[in-house]
Write a protein that holds these residues in place. Structure first.
Motif, PDB file in Angstrom:
ATOM      1  N   TRP A   7       0.825  -1.207   0.000  1.00  0.00           N
ATOM      2  CA  TRP A   7       0.000   0.000   0.000  1.00  0.00           C
ATOM      3  C   TRP A   7       0.857   1.253   0.000  1.00  0.00           C
ATOM      4  CZ3 TRP A   7      -4.256   1.820  -1.533  1.00  0.00           C
ATOM      5  CH2 TRP A   7      -4.821   2.985  -1.011  1.00  0.00           C
ATOM      6  N   ILE A  14      -3.484   0.665  -7.081  1.00  0.00           N
ATOM      7  CA  ILE A  14      -4.658   0.134  -6.398  1.00  0.00           C
ATOM      8  C   ILE A  14      -5.844   1.018  -6.752  1.00  0.00           C
ATOM      9  CG2 ILE A  14      -5.644  -0.619  -4.211  1.00  0.00           C
ATOM     10  CD1 ILE A  14      -2.975  -1.978  -4.997  1.00  0.00           C
ATOM     11  N   SER A  18     -11.927   1.492  -4.390  1.00  0.00           N
ATOM     12  CA  SER A  18     -12.210   0.060  -4.388  1.00  0.00           C
ATOM     13  C   SER A  18     -12.228  -0.487  -2.967  1.00  0.00           C
ATOM     14  CB  SER A  18     -11.148  -0.686  -5.198  1.00  0.00           C
ATOM     15  OG  SER A  18      -9.886  -0.614  -4.550  1.00  0.00           O
ATOM     16  N   PHE A  20     -10.397  -2.796  -1.965  1.00  0.00           N
ATOM     17  CA  PHE A  20      -9.000  -3.024  -1.594  1.00  0.00           C
ATOM     18  C   PHE A  20      -8.396  -1.769  -0.964  1.00  0.00           C
ATOM     19  CE2 PHE A  20     -10.018  -5.508  -5.410  1.00  0.00           C
ATOM     20  CZ  PHE A  20      -9.841  -6.789  -4.923  1.00  0.00           C
ATOM     21  N   ASP A  78      -1.747 -11.054  -6.253  1.00  0.00           N
ATOM     22  CA  ASP A  78      -2.464  -9.838  -6.633  1.00  0.00           C
ATOM     23  C   ASP A  78      -2.093  -8.685  -5.693  1.00  0.00           C
ATOM     24  OD1 ASP A  78      -4.522  -7.836  -7.030  1.00  0.00           O
ATOM     25  OD2 ASP A  78      -5.719  -9.383  -8.013  1.00  0.00           O
ATOM     26  N   ARG A  80      -3.497  -5.886  -5.292  1.00  0.00           N
ATOM     27  CA  ARG A  80      -4.673  -5.316  -4.631  1.00  0.00           C
ATOM     28  C   ARG A  80      -4.984  -6.056  -3.334  1.00  0.00           C
ATOM     29  NH1 ARG A  80      -8.951  -6.137  -9.205  1.00  0.00           N
ATOM     30  NH2 ARG A  80      -7.966  -8.200  -8.956  1.00  0.00           N
ATOM     31  N   TRP A  81      -4.941  -7.383  -3.398  1.00  0.00           N
ATOM     32  CA  TRP A  81      -5.204  -8.189  -2.208  1.00  0.00           C
ATOM     33  C   TRP A  81      -4.123  -7.972  -1.154  1.00  0.00           C
ATOM     34  CZ3 TRP A  81      -8.892 -12.334  -1.274  1.00  0.00           C
ATOM     35  CH2 TRP A  81      -9.904 -12.399  -2.243  1.00  0.00           C
TER      36      TRP A  81
END
Length: 244
Positions: A7, A14, A18, A20, A78, A80-81
């Protein structure tokens, strides 16, 4: 954390707004550490993976309708995850059985719907389900047929591993385990949409696992055998996790 925080270093990739991004920014507020204190009351029950990460993973799993195995694959691959759950760039996440273990602790706790309550906040804040033809989230979202089949698969696989790796375990299983034919590569044949049938199957499999663990020969185990026994104890819901 393995590698740089996703992050912090990859925020621009990202999707803004969202689920995420929302979890990455508000995960600590949704899932504070004290939220799970009652689920791990003893020092021996302290989780090897922080429950905040497991809670975020289970939330994303529920919203995307994935199996435990698929969920862990997303966490490994991923960005995002990884951002949403607070993993590092090179983090390989955890064994899928930890999700089953986490759900069992949650189901047995005084507040089994605490994650669901947080999921509702995520949905309300992000509108993640808008325009999607997805089943409505309800209080069974963490304990539905798919999740139960994951749990069943993991318990059976763990029992088979003990039978395969621990000397004498095959004879113990033949005498003590009756919920399933562990030589059968298929899943048990039940009505998976019947909540009572699912619950009875899981209870019977856990009983088999505990009987097997309780009757194993008292001897020094090699690494593979010890790991198999530790994993079975984990997925059967005992309070002690094997060391990493």
């Amino acid at each position: 954390m393995v590698g740089p925080d996703v992050w912090e270093t990859c925020r621009e990739v990202i999707p803004e707004g969202s689920v995420f991004a929302f979890l990455a920014e508000h995960r600590g507020e949704l899932f504070p550490a004290e939220m799970f204190t009652d689920m791990y009351p003893s020092a021996n029950g302290r989780p090897s993976m922080p429950p905040q990460i497991l809670a975020a993973a289970v939330t994303l799993q529920a919203l995307h309708g994935l199996s435990d195995f698929e969920t862990v694959q997303e966490l490994r691959c991923d960005l995002r995850w990884k951002a949403g759950c607070g993993l590092g760039l090179h983090d390989m996440a955890f064994d899928p059985s930890l999700l089953a273990y986490f759900r069992r602790r949650l189901a047995r706790s005084a507040r089994p719907n605490r994650i669901f309550e947080a999921v509702r906040e995520v949905v309300k804040a992000t509108g993640v389900l808008k325009g999607k033809h997805r089943r409505a989230l309800d209080s069974t979202v963490l304990d539905d047929a798919v999740a139960t089949q994951d749990t069943v698969t993991q318990i059976i696989a763990a029992v088979r591993a003990v039978i395969r790796e621990v000397p004498g375990a095959d004879a113990v299983a033949a005498a003590q385990c009756s919920a399933h034919d562990y030589t059968d590569p298929g899943k048990p044949r039940i009505a998976w949409n019947d909540e009572q049938a699912r619950a009875e199957l899981v209870d019977a499999l856990v009983t088999d696992a505990l009987r097997l663990l309780g009757h194993l020969p008292d001897e020094q185990l090699g690494e593979r055998a010890a790991n198999a026994v530790g994993l079975l104890a984990l997925v059967a819901g005992q309070d002690v996790e094997p060391a990493e």
